[in-house]
Design a protein around this motif. Structure first.
Motif, PDB file in Angstrom:
ATOM      1  N   GLU A 129       0.835  -1.203   0.000  1.00  0.00           N
ATOM      2  CA  GLU A 129       0.000   0.000   0.000  1.00  0.00           C
ATOM      3  C   GLU A 129       0.867   1.249   0.000  1.00  0.00           C
ATOM      4  O   GLU A 129       1.992   1.227   0.481  1.00  0.00           O
ATOM      5  CB  GLU A 129      -0.900   0.020   1.243  1.00  0.00           C
ATOM      6  CG  GLU A 129      -1.866  -1.142   1.309  1.00  0.00           C
ATOM      7  CD  GLU A 129      -2.602  -1.205   2.656  1.00  0.00           C
ATOM      8  OE1 GLU A 129      -2.222  -0.469   3.599  1.00  0.00           O
ATOM      9  OE2 GLU A 129      -3.527  -2.011   2.744  1.00  0.00           O
ATOM     10  N   ASP A 130       0.304   2.312  -0.527  1.00  0.00           N
ATOM     11  CA  ASP A 130       0.966   3.611  -0.483  1.00  0.00           C
ATOM     12  C   ASP A 130       0.922   4.152   0.942  1.00  0.00           C
ATOM     13  O   ASP A 130      -0.022   3.855   1.679  1.00  0.00           O
ATOM     14  CB  ASP A 130       0.261   4.629  -1.407  1.00  0.00           C
ATOM     15  CG  ASP A 130       0.450   4.276  -2.875  1.00  0.00           C
ATOM     16  OD1 ASP A 130       1.423   3.562  -3.207  1.00  0.00           O
ATOM     17  OD2 ASP A 130      -0.390   4.727  -3.684  1.00  0.00           O
ATOM     18  N   PRO A 131       1.914   4.959   1.319  1.00  0.00           N
ATOM     19  CA  PRO A 131       1.846   5.608   2.636  1.00  0.00           C
ATOM     20  C   PRO A 131       0.610   6.487   2.727  1.00  0.00           C
ATOM     21  O   PRO A 131       0.159   7.076   1.737  1.00  0.00           O
ATOM     22  CB  PRO A 131       3.116   6.468   2.682  1.00  0.00           C
ATOM     23  CG  PRO A 131       4.014   5.881   1.650  1.00  0.00           C
ATOM     24  CD  PRO A 131       3.121   5.296   0.595  1.00  0.00           C
ATOM     25  N   PHE A 132       0.037   6.563   3.936  1.00  0.00           N
ATOM     26  CA  PHE A 132      -1.136   7.402   4.172  1.00  0.00           C
ATOM     27  C   PHE A 132      -0.731   8.857   4.145  1.00  0.00           C
ATOM     28  O   PHE A 132       0.244   9.254   4.743  1.00  0.00           O
ATOM     29  CB  PHE A 132      -1.764   7.066   5.524  1.00  0.00           C
ATOM     30  CG  PHE A 132      -2.981   7.877   5.841  1.00  0.00           C
ATOM     31  CD1 PHE A 132      -4.196   7.576   5.237  1.00  0.00           C
ATOM     32  CD2 PHE A 132      -2.912   8.949   6.707  1.00  0.00           C
ATOM     33  CE1 PHE A 132      -5.330   8.321   5.509  1.00  0.00           C
ATOM     34  CE2 PHE A 132      -4.024   9.713   6.989  1.00  0.00           C
ATOM     35  CZ  PHE A 132      -5.242   9.402   6.382  1.00  0.00           C
ATOM     36  N   THR A 133      -1.491   9.662   3.399  1.00  0.00           N
ATOM     37  CA  THR A 133      -1.256  11.114   3.368  1.00  0.00           C
ATOM     38  C   THR A 133      -2.561  11.826   3.624  1.00  0.00           C
ATOM     39  O   THR A 133      -3.634  11.353   3.269  1.00  0.00           O
ATOM     40  CB  THR A 133      -0.686  11.557   2.007  1.00  0.00           C
ATOM     41  OG1 THR A 133      -1.604  11.183   0.984  1.00  0.00           O
ATOM     42  CG2 THR A 133       0.668  10.932   1.749  1.00  0.00           C
ATOM     43  N   ASP A 134      -2.448  12.996   4.247  1.00  0.00           N
ATOM     44  CA  ASP A 134      -3.681  13.787   4.531  1.00  0.00           C
ATOM     45  C   ASP A 134      -4.146  14.510   3.305  1.00  0.00           C
ATOM     46  O   ASP A 134      -3.492  15.155   2.605  1.00  0.00           O
ATOM     47  CB  ASP A 134      -3.411  14.800   5.652  1.00  0.00           C
ATOM     48  CG  ASP A 134      -3.411  14.085   7.005  1.00  0.00           C
ATOM     49  OD1 ASP A 134      -4.108  13.062   7.127  1.00  0.00           O
ATOM     50  OD2 ASP A 134      -2.730  14.569   7.932  1.00  0.00           O
TER      51      ASP A 134
END
Length: 134
Positions: A129-134
């Protein structure tokens, strides 16, 4: 945080590692395992069947509740009653302390169950998964 446990696994059920199982004893073991699996009452994949004269267990699921069903306990039980069995269980549990970003592998070999990190799928971020970003 979604709090999900995902798992996928299989077991080849054998009475002993010599690959010379007593067919009557193996059938007794499989009958006992069938009852245990029925008692687990899992809504997920939990299948015991004979294929080409050998018994196999296949399991998989995705649960919001840790250890429901306790599939690791099933591997421990098989190890105890049929030490010739072997198999793998891949587990992704984002609530497992110290292993939140890993896919773990439970290995059943010669009556022994051990845990390992699955290098092909870990770390989950960024491998899966891609890193979580706001």
């Amino acid at each position: 945080d979604r709090g999900v446990m995902e798992y996928h696994g299989w077991i080849t059920v054998r009475e002993n590692p010599a690959d010379d199982d007593d067919e009557t004893r193996l059938r007794q073991i499989v009958d006992e395992l069938r009852l245990r699996i029925a008692r687990m009452a899992s809504p997920y994949l939990l299948d015991l069947r004979w294929m080409n004269g050998e018994p196999f267990i296949h399991l998989g699921g995705c649960s919001n509740h840790r250890s429901s069903p306790d599939v690791a306990e099933l591997f421990e039980h098989v190890a105890a009653i049929a030490p010739g069995s072997y198999g793998l269980l891949h587990v992704r549990d984002d609530e497992d302390p110290g292993h939140e970003n890993e896919v773990r592998v439970l290995r059943l070999v010669r009556g022994t169950v051990t845990w390992h990190t699955e290098a092909l799928l870990s770390p989950c971020v960024p491998t899966l998964e891609d890193p979580f970003t706001d």
